[in-house]
Design an enzyme around this catalytic site. Structure first.
Site, PDB file in Angstrom:
ATOM      1  N   SER A 173       0.619  -1.065  -0.052  1.00 17.28           N
ATOM      2  CA  SER A 173       0.265   0.108  -0.038  1.00 17.28           C
ATOM      3  C   SER A 173       1.401   1.614   0.237  1.00 17.28           C
ATOM      4  O   SER A 173       2.539   1.342   0.395  1.00 17.28           O
ATOM      5  CB  SER A 173      -0.576  -0.091   1.009  1.00 17.28           C
ATOM      6  OG  SER A 173      -1.984   0.862   1.172  1.00 17.28           O
ATOM      7  N   ILE A 229      -9.905  -6.940  -9.732  1.00 13.52           N
ATOM      8  CA  ILE A 229     -11.382  -6.371 -10.046  1.00 13.52           C
ATOM      9  C   ILE A 229     -11.002  -4.991 -10.436  1.00 13.52           C
ATOM     10  O   ILE A 229     -11.895  -4.194  -9.564  1.00 13.52           O
ATOM     11  CB  ILE A 229     -11.999  -6.575  -8.088  1.00 13.52           C
ATOM     12  CG1 ILE A 229     -11.220  -6.606  -7.328  1.00 13.52           C
ATOM     13  CG2 ILE A 229     -13.054  -8.097  -7.850  1.00 13.52           C
ATOM     14  CD1 ILE A 229     -11.061  -5.319  -6.302  1.00 13.52           C
ATOM     15  N   ARG A 231      -8.161  -2.231 -12.090  1.00 23.45           N
ATOM     16  CA  ARG A 231      -8.942  -1.654 -13.595  1.00 23.45           C
ATOM     17  C   ARG A 231      -7.491  -2.655 -14.275  1.00 23.45           C
ATOM     18  O   ARG A 231      -6.426  -3.092 -13.275  1.00 23.45           O
ATOM     19  CB  ARG A 231      -8.071  -0.484 -13.797  1.00 23.45           C
ATOM     20  CG  ARG A 231      -9.233   1.158 -13.134  1.00 23.45           C
ATOM     21  CD  ARG A 231     -10.205   0.459 -14.289  1.00 23.45           C
ATOM     22  NE  ARG A 231     -11.350   1.667 -14.257  1.00 23.45           N
ATOM     23  CZ  ARG A 231     -12.463   1.064 -13.071  1.00 23.45           C
ATOM     24  NH1 ARG A 231     -12.650   0.355 -12.104  1.00 23.45           N
ATOM     25  NH2 ARG A 231     -13.403   2.692 -12.555  1.00 23.45           N
ATOM     26  N   GLU A 260     -12.135  -2.919 -22.260  1.00 28.68           N
ATOM     27  CA  GLU A 260     -13.190  -3.599 -22.391  1.00 28.68           C
ATOM     28  C   GLU A 260     -14.229  -2.515 -23.535  1.00 28.68           C
ATOM     29  O   GLU A 260     -14.027  -1.756 -23.429  1.00 28.68           O
ATOM     30  CB  GLU A 260     -13.524  -3.225 -20.992  1.00 28.68           C
ATOM     31  CG  GLU A 260     -13.182  -4.029 -19.843  1.00 28.68           C
ATOM     32  CD  GLU A 260     -13.000  -3.614 -18.929  1.00 28.68           C
ATOM     33  OE1 GLU A 260     -14.500  -2.763 -18.384  1.00 28.68           O
ATOM     34  OE2 GLU A 260     -12.245  -3.699 -17.942  1.00 28.68           O
ATOM     35  N   HIS A 278     -16.172  -7.500 -15.919  1.00 31.97           N
ATOM     36  CA  HIS A 278     -16.258  -5.918 -15.422  1.00 31.97           C
ATOM     37  C   HIS A 278     -17.920  -5.793 -14.449  1.00 31.97           C
ATOM     38  O   HIS A 278     -18.619  -4.396 -14.763  1.00 31.97           O
ATOM     39  CB  HIS A 278     -16.319  -5.095 -15.939  1.00 31.97           C
ATOM     40  CG  HIS A 278     -15.606  -3.595 -15.310  1.00 31.97           C
ATOM     41  ND1 HIS A 278     -14.986  -2.737 -15.494  1.00 31.97           N
ATOM     42  CD2 HIS A 278     -15.900  -3.503 -13.720  1.00 31.97           C
ATOM     43  CE1 HIS A 278     -15.026  -1.492 -14.750  1.00 31.97           C
ATOM     44  NE2 HIS A 278     -15.818  -2.432 -13.585  1.00 31.97           N
TER      45      HIS A 278
HETATM   46  C1  8YV Z   1     -18.183   1.084 -12.657  1.00 33.44           C
HETATM   47  C2  8YV Z   1     -16.225   0.826 -10.831  1.00 33.44           C
HETATM   48  O1  8YV Z   1     -18.668   2.444 -12.136  1.00 33.44           O
HETATM   49  O2  8YV Z   1     -16.624   1.604  -9.550  1.00 33.44           O
HETATM   50  C3  8YV Z   1     -16.119   1.648 -10.462  1.00 33.44           C
HETATM   51  O3  8YV Z   1     -15.128   2.167 -10.180  1.00 33.44           O
HETATM   52  O4  8YV Z   1     -15.651   0.482 -12.321  1.00 33.44           O
HETATM   53  C4  8YV Z   1     -17.741   0.041 -11.601  1.00 33.44           C
HETATM   54  O5  8YV Z   1     -19.014   0.572 -10.487  1.00 33.44           O
HETATM   55  C5  8YV Z   1     -19.460   0.335 -13.707  1.00 33.44           C
HETATM   56  O6  8YV Z   1     -19.010  -0.966 -14.208  1.00 33.44           O
HETATM   57  C6  8YV Z   1     -19.972   1.668 -14.229  1.00 33.44           C
HETATM   58  O7  8YV Z   1     -19.329   2.105 -15.339  1.00 33.44           O
END
Ligand code: 8YV
Length: 312
Positions: A173, A229, A231, A260, A278
């Site tokens: 972190s 989970i 990016r 994506e 996603h």
């Molecule tokens: C997207 C997300 O916002 O919160 C985030 O950072 O990646 C997701 O919750 C959601 O897929 C809408 O684009």
């Protein structure tokens, strides 16, 4: 045209609330913004933004009276916040309300890949179980060693869940946290060499790009499973694909990717991955809360009140 413009592919419920509660005009792509007439653009004071296509200064300049960009999501790496700052535009996000769902999906993918649930399910549906006998033995997950890359709100929710599975928790972190019994590592290579499961919960953006590098994947080793989970940009995707194809790591559970939704077709040929579209925050309950928080930020701005969850 009204003061609120919404951009994105909203659920029916969000769509209805945006139009009913805020009188919003809804468009679905960045290209739609430039196509609007100037007198319509001049009226826009708030932009409810959803999606991952980059939103930069050029788009912001289309709306001279824009005061807030309310992002639907906790991650706002698609929005050029420096450009917003330079124009006096506030940006908000939707933190916390999605922590549980995103953490749940991370843990679900870890188990699905670790226990080979997709492959084992195919063993049943193909008839192999009846014809060839039991599915091969897989691996014990509880009591293993997990490394969390980024111990923010979501990283912490994941670590708490894995601790309940008697896992030894390691993390890296920006700074060491007050987490008795958990082991801090100053760099991701050191973290990866200490664990079997590497769970990526970083923010997106240039500062975290390729944090999980070729070297990190090599340090994780051939029992290693990567879960992402966050990016797609946080992992060197080409190196990840090489590692999965060559089995220098055991597998991966991935909810996020580069490009994506048209992801690299090399992913589709792998048999050691669990792939998700996603959908970390994509439950009815959580999306309702995200939508409400987005709209509450827009309403606060229009009423001249303090924003609920500003990021700049
Ligand atoms: C997207 C997300 O916002 O919160 C985030 O950072 O990646 C997701 O919750 C959601 O897929 C809408 O684009």
């Amino acid at each position: 045209m009204t003061a609120v413009l919404a951009l994105g592919h909203y659920s029916e419920g969000d769509h209805a609330a945006l139009t009913k509660d805020l009188g919003a005009t809804i468009v679905t792509s960045n290209a739609d913004l430039a196509a609007m007439a100037k007198d319509e653009r001049d009226q826009v004071k708030a932009l409810a933004f959803m999606g991952h296509a980059p939103l930069g200064g050029d788009e912001m300049d289309l709306f001279p009276n824009l005061g807030v960009i309310a992002n639907y999501g906790v991650g706002y790496d698609a929005i050029d916040v420096a450009a917003a700052d330079a124009r006096g535009i506030k940006v908000t996000n939707t933190p916390d309300v999605l922590n549980d769902d995103v953490a749940d999906l991370a843990v679900a993918m870890l188990f699905a890949q670790g226990r080979e649930m997709i492959q084992a399910s195919e063993w049943v549906t193909s008839g192999n179980w009846g014809e060839k006998g039991p599915y091969r033995l897989n691996r014990k997950i509880s009591g293993g060693t997990a490394g969390i890359v980024g111990l923010g709100r979501i990283g912490r929710a994941i670590a708490d869940r894995l601790a309940a599975f008697k896992m030894d928790i390691h993390y890296t972190s920006r700074s060491e946290k007050d987490t008795p019994g958990w082991t801090y590592h100053a760099d991701p290579v050191s973290l990866a060499s200490a664990v079997d499961y590497l769970v990526v919960a970083l923010v997106g953006g240039s500062e975290t790009e390729n944090t999980v590098s070729k070297e990190v994947l090599a340090a994780l080793g051939d029992r290693g499973i990567v879960i992402n989970i966050s990016r797609g940009s946080t992992i060197d995707e080409a190196a990840l694909l090489d590692a999965l194809e060559n089995r220098t790591i055991a597998g991966a559970g991935l909810d996020v990717f580069l490009n994506e939704p048209r992801i690299d077709p090399r992913f589709l040929a792998l048999d050691n991955v669990v792939l998700q579209p996603h959908q970390g925050s994509a439950t009815v309950e959580t999306r309702q809360m995200m939508g409400q928080l987005q709209r509450d930020n827009v309403s606060a701005h229009l009423a001249g009140k303090a924003l609920l969850t500003p990021v700049n």
